[in-house]
Design an enzyme around this catalytic site. Structure first.
Site, PDB file in Angstrom:
ATOM      1  N   GLU A 100       0.929  -1.240   0.015  1.00 46.84           N
ATOM      2  CA  GLU A 100      -0.053   0.035  -0.002  1.00 46.84           C
ATOM      3  C   GLU A 100       0.852   1.317   0.086  1.00 46.84           C
ATOM      4  O   GLU A 100       1.875   1.331   0.493  1.00 46.84           O
ATOM      5  CB  GLU A 100      -0.887  -0.079   1.236  1.00 46.84           C
ATOM      6  N   ASP A 102       0.070   5.254   0.708  1.00 41.27           N
ATOM      7  CA  ASP A 102      -0.967   6.053   1.114  1.00 41.27           C
ATOM      8  C   ASP A 102      -0.478   7.662   0.956  1.00 41.27           C
ATOM      9  O   ASP A 102       0.498   8.073   1.402  1.00 41.27           O
ATOM     10  CB  ASP A 102      -1.177   5.983   2.478  1.00 41.27           C
ATOM     11  N   GLU A 104      -3.038  10.138   3.289  1.00 46.03           N
ATOM     12  CA  GLU A 104      -4.198  10.460   4.212  1.00 46.03           C
ATOM     13  C   GLU A 104      -4.314  11.879   4.403  1.00 46.03           C
ATOM     14  O   GLU A 104      -3.114  12.297   5.343  1.00 46.03           O
ATOM     15  CB  GLU A 104      -4.222   9.617   5.316  1.00 46.03           C
TER      16      GLU A 104
END
Ligand SMILES: *[C@@H]1O[C@H](CO)[C@@H](O)[C@H](O)[C@H]1NC(C)=O
Length: 289
Positions: A100, A102, A104
């Protein structure tokens, strides 16, 4: 077009999406993961908005999955009180031991700064968080957030300024780099009252719901994996532009821009968290700016 054609001749399947975008074009490439009724066209921006209320957030993801490429979107975050909420733009593989990459965005009270949180999972192992403040108000207008992921490094950028680099050091630290699992491109909005804002001290104020975040101008120039066959993306990959020399390492201007971001805006770096790691994780030395 000529260049794109030559990439295809060299064996990689390259998907280029510059969605301007109608919901029809959006639906050709993305699908709702949760709460389709919270994923709506936004006429003002010609993009999409996704919504969080007390009942549900929302998530969408690309129909195709990719192994290496350049992934860009323009985002306008929740204006006013966004405390307790998180919006995201990320890549993720499916299944066990997932990879993953990311972005955020942790909301805040009116007038208080958003935090941009980044993380990297390889073979199911994450815990590589960094957090920065942004040098602009991300709720006032659209800004560009991108990931370039190639065989050498992953670069996270905001409006073309690199904010993080993560190097492939598989030869020294096996299973520390996403390299064999295709990922979908996803985006979400959700309630994170228990941790997002000042460590959970400020929960979501539902009196201000619904919360809306806007996405537009997706550009996915990446190697598409079909039928779980990653070989098209792991052989003859050198011809893809995101693998080029200038994407394998930052140049000196980019490196100094990255240093500047870390010096002025970084609020958390797992590499410097001695409570968690008495000696920094191995990759930290290679990713130092
Ligand atoms: C919210 O604002 C406070 C006060 O300025 C700050 O300490 C915090 O880092 C900000 N962001 C989040 C996500 O808590």
């Amino acid at each position: 077009m000529g260049m794109r054609g030559s990439r295809i001749l060299l064996g990689s399947l390259v998907l280029v999406l510059l969605l301007g975008q109608s919901l029809a074009a959006f639906s050709d490439h993305f699908t709702a993961v949760w709460t389709p009724e919270h994923i709506l066209p936004d006429d003002a921006s010609n993009g999409v908005k996704i919504i969080l209320n007390q009942n549900a957030g929302a998530q969408f993801a690309s129909i195709d999955s990719f192994l290496y490429g350049s992934f860009t979107v323009k985002l306008k975050l929740i204006a006013g009180d966004s405390a307790g909420t998180v919006c995201s733009f990320y890549l993720t593989s499916n299944g066990a031991n997932h990879d993953e990459i990311d972005f955020e965005f942790l909301g805040n009270e009116t007038g208080q700064p958003y935090v941009l949180h980044t993380n990297l999972f390889a073979n199911g192992v994450g815990s590589r968080e960094q957090r920065i403040f942004l040098w602009f108000d991300p709720t006032a207008d659209f800004h560009t957030y991108s990931v370039v992921w190639n065989h050498h490094q992953i670069t996270w950028s905001v409006d073309d300024t690199p904010i993080r680099v993560y190097k492939n050091i598989e030869d020294k630290l096996p299973n520390s780099y996403p390299k064999a699992q295709s990922m979908v491109v996803a985006a979400s909005i959700f309630d994170a009252s228990s941790w997002a804002t000042r460590g959970g001290a400020v929960p979501t104020n539902w009196a201000n719901a619904p919360f809306e975040v806007n996405y537009k101008d997706f550009s996915l120039e990446a190697c598409t994996v079909r039928n779980n066959d990653i070989s098209a993306c792991t052989s003859n990959y050198q011809a893809n532009w995101w693998e080029s020399a200038e994407n394998q390492a930052l140049n000196s201007a980019q490196a100094s821009a990255l240093r500047n971001v870390h010096q002025k805006y970084m609020v958390y770096d797992y590499c410097k968290d001695q409570t968690r790691y008495s000696t920094p994780p191995t990759e930290c030395a290679y990713n130092a700016v």
